[in-house]
Motif scaffolding. Structure first.
Motif, PDB file in Angstrom:
ATOM      1  N   PRO A  48      51.508  34.457  43.271  1.00  0.00           N
ATOM      2  CA  PRO A  48      51.497  33.557  44.426  1.00  0.00           C
ATOM      3  C   PRO A  48      50.877  34.156  45.681  1.00  0.00           C
ATOM      4  O   PRO A  48      50.167  33.450  46.417  1.00  0.00           O
ATOM      5  CB  PRO A  48      52.980  33.233  44.632  1.00  0.00           C
ATOM      6  CG  PRO A  48      53.554  33.338  43.251  1.00  0.00           C
ATOM      7  CD  PRO A  48      52.809  34.485  42.610  1.00  0.00           C
ATOM      8  N   ALA A  49      51.099  35.434  45.937  1.00  0.00           N
ATOM      9  CA  ALA A  49      50.550  36.067  47.142  1.00  0.00           C
ATOM     10  C   ALA A  49      49.025  36.127  47.126  1.00  0.00           C
ATOM     11  O   ALA A  49      48.393  36.296  48.169  1.00  0.00           O
ATOM     12  CB  ALA A  49      51.126  37.478  47.310  1.00  0.00           C
ATOM     13  N   GLU A  50      48.424  35.980  45.941  1.00  0.00           N
ATOM     14  CA  GLU A  50      46.969  36.060  45.818  1.00  0.00           C
ATOM     15  C   GLU A  50      46.297  34.695  45.685  1.00  0.00           C
ATOM     16  O   GLU A  50      45.083  34.615  45.512  1.00  0.00           O
ATOM     17  CB  GLU A  50      46.607  36.939  44.620  1.00  0.00           C
ATOM     18  CG  GLU A  50      47.083  38.374  44.775  1.00  0.00           C
ATOM     19  CD  GLU A  50      46.840  39.215  43.535  1.00  0.00           C
ATOM     20  OE1 GLU A  50      45.911  38.899  42.758  1.00  0.00           O
ATOM     21  OE2 GLU A  50      47.596  40.188  43.336  1.00  0.00           O
ATOM     22  N   LEU A  51      47.068  33.632  45.748  1.00  0.00           N
ATOM     23  CA  LEU A  51      46.501  32.283  45.660  1.00  0.00           C
ATOM     24  C   LEU A  51      45.875  31.923  47.000  1.00  0.00           C
ATOM     25  O   LEU A  51      46.570  31.695  47.974  1.00  0.00           O
ATOM     26  CB  LEU A  51      47.594  31.269  45.293  1.00  0.00           C
ATOM     27  CG  LEU A  51      48.179  31.402  43.903  1.00  0.00           C
ATOM     28  CD1 LEU A  51      49.377  30.477  43.742  1.00  0.00           C
ATOM     29  CD2 LEU A  51      47.131  31.115  42.832  1.00  0.00           C
ATOM     30  N   ASP A  52      44.554  31.902  47.010  1.00  0.00           N
ATOM     31  CA  ASP A  52      43.840  31.550  48.234  1.00  0.00           C
ATOM     32  C   ASP A  52      42.885  30.401  47.935  1.00  0.00           C
ATOM     33  O   ASP A  52      42.853  29.883  46.814  1.00  0.00           O
ATOM     34  CB  ASP A  52      43.114  32.769  48.818  1.00  0.00           C
ATOM     35  CG  ASP A  52      42.100  33.390  47.862  1.00  0.00           C
ATOM     36  OD1 ASP A  52      41.655  32.702  46.903  1.00  0.00           O
ATOM     37  OD2 ASP A  52      41.734  34.554  48.072  1.00  0.00           O
ATOM     38  N   GLU A  53      42.108  29.995  48.909  1.00  0.00           N
ATOM     39  CA  GLU A  53      41.205  28.852  48.729  1.00  0.00           C
ATOM     40  C   GLU A  53      40.163  29.105  47.640  1.00  0.00           C
ATOM     41  O   GLU A  53      39.797  28.186  46.918  1.00  0.00           O
ATOM     42  CB  GLU A  53      40.547  28.468  50.049  1.00  0.00           C
ATOM     43  CG  GLU A  53      41.498  27.795  51.022  1.00  0.00           C
ATOM     44  CD  GLU A  53      42.207  26.567  50.439  1.00  0.00           C
ATOM     45  OE1 GLU A  53      41.554  25.736  49.763  1.00  0.00           O
ATOM     46  OE2 GLU A  53      43.425  26.437  50.649  1.00  0.00           O
ATOM     47  N   ASP A  54      39.700  30.347  47.493  1.00  0.00           N
ATOM     48  CA  ASP A  54      38.740  30.648  46.423  1.00  0.00           C
ATOM     49  C   ASP A  54      39.371  30.447  45.048  1.00  0.00           C
ATOM     50  O   ASP A  54      38.753  29.874  44.149  1.00  0.00           O
ATOM     51  CB  ASP A  54      38.210  32.079  46.546  1.00  0.00           C
ATOM     52  CG  ASP A  54      37.247  32.249  47.703  1.00  0.00           C
ATOM     53  OD1 ASP A  54      36.663  31.238  48.155  1.00  0.00           O
ATOM     54  OD2 ASP A  54      37.073  33.398  48.150  1.00  0.00           O
ATOM     55  N   VAL A  55      40.599  30.916  44.874  1.00  0.00           N
ATOM     56  CA  VAL A  55      41.302  30.742  43.602  1.00  0.00           C
ATOM     57  C   VAL A  55      41.518  29.256  43.338  1.00  0.00           C
ATOM     58  O   VAL A  55      41.270  28.765  42.225  1.00  0.00           O
ATOM     59  CB  VAL A  55      42.650  31.506  43.598  1.00  0.00           C
ATOM     60  CG1 VAL A  55      43.497  31.109  42.397  1.00  0.00           C
ATOM     61  CG2 VAL A  55      42.413  33.008  43.618  1.00  0.00           C
ATOM     62  N   LEU A  56      41.969  28.534  44.342  1.00  0.00           N
ATOM     63  CA  LEU A  56      42.223  27.103  44.174  1.00  0.00           C
ATOM     64  C   LEU A  56      40.949  26.339  43.830  1.00  0.00           C
ATOM     65  O   LEU A  56      40.964  25.441  42.973  1.00  0.00           O
ATOM     66  CB  LEU A  56      42.883  26.527  45.420  1.00  0.00           C
ATOM     67  CG  LEU A  56      44.260  27.105  45.761  1.00  0.00           C
ATOM     68  CD1 LEU A  56      44.741  26.566  47.095  1.00  0.00           C
ATOM     69  CD2 LEU A  56      45.260  26.821  44.664  1.00  0.00           C
ATOM     70  N   ARG A  57      39.853  26.705  44.445  1.00  0.00           N
ATOM     71  CA  ARG A  57      38.564  26.050  44.179  1.00  0.00           C
ATOM     72  C   ARG A  57      38.101  26.371  42.744  1.00  0.00           C
ATOM     73  O   ARG A  57      37.647  25.487  42.014  1.00  0.00           O
ATOM     74  CB  ARG A  57      37.521  26.485  45.204  1.00  0.00           C
ATOM     75  CG  ARG A  57      36.219  25.716  45.161  1.00  0.00           C
ATOM     76  CD  ARG A  57      35.280  26.047  46.314  1.00  0.00           C
ATOM     77  NE  ARG A  57      35.439  27.328  46.978  1.00  0.00           N
ATOM     78  CZ  ARG A  57      36.147  27.528  48.127  1.00  0.00           C
ATOM     79  NH1 ARG A  57      36.751  26.535  48.706  1.00  0.00           N
ATOM     80  NH2 ARG A  57      36.235  28.733  48.651  1.00  0.00           N
TER      81      ARG A  57
END
Length: 175
Positions: A48-57
């Motif tokens: 969860p701490a590494e979920l950012d917009e790049d990961v989501l995209r």
């Protein structure tokens, strides 16, 4: 970015809740954690701490390679005598989702690479005696078939604390 110790990509199956929720509450710890009836696409996923917009995209792009589909749950299945589950039909679109997401996130093999053959399934019960689980199976079969249109996956985060899992994002399949 998000709370919890774990994340997962799942297809929630609200159509199954009436048939399985009471049994899952008793025999599946994930239900107590707040995870709905579901078919797992990829677990464990990015922390969860590494979920950012790049990961989501990247996740959205991977999921979008699979078109929406209708799935039916007509039968029960077993992993040994320990885990009772519902079998989706067809299974292939669920496998396609797993392959697409894993291809986009190769550092996160399904179930940490523990299983060779991934069998898409909706876990009903796993912590009970064989006799208890067979009784659950008889009761659940009375509610089959279950059918729904699969149009999205859910990115969820949580921990093994009760009611900790939350949907972070609904991600649509292609039309």
């Amino acid at each position: 970015m998000f709370e919890g110790t774990d994340s997962a990509v799942v297809v929630a199956v609200p159509a199954a809740e009436g048939a399985v929720s009471a049994h899952r509450a008793r025999f599946d710890p994930a239900a107590v954690w707040g995870v709905p009836a579901h078919v797992t696409v990829l677990y464990p996923f990015v922390p969860p701490a590494e979920l950012d917009e790049d990961v989501l995209r990247t996740l959205a792009d991977a999921v979008h390679t699979v078109p929406r589909f209708r799935a039916d749950w007509n039968a029960t299945g077993w992993f040994d005598e320990d885990v009772l589950w519902l079998a989706p039909d067809p299974a292939e679109p669920f496998r396609a989702l797993t392959k697409a997401v894993f291809r986009a996130f190769p550092d996160y093999p399904p179930y940490d690479g523990e299983f060779q053959d991934l069998m898409p399934h909706l876990t009903v019960a796993r912590d009970g005696t064989p006799a208890e689980l067979r009784a659950v199976e008889r009761q659940v079969r009375e509610h089959l078939p279950i059918s729904m249109l699969v149009t999205e996956v859910q990115l969820m985060c949580g921990s093994d604390a009760p009611h900790s899992w939350r949907t972070i994002r609904d991600i649509p399949l292609s039309a």
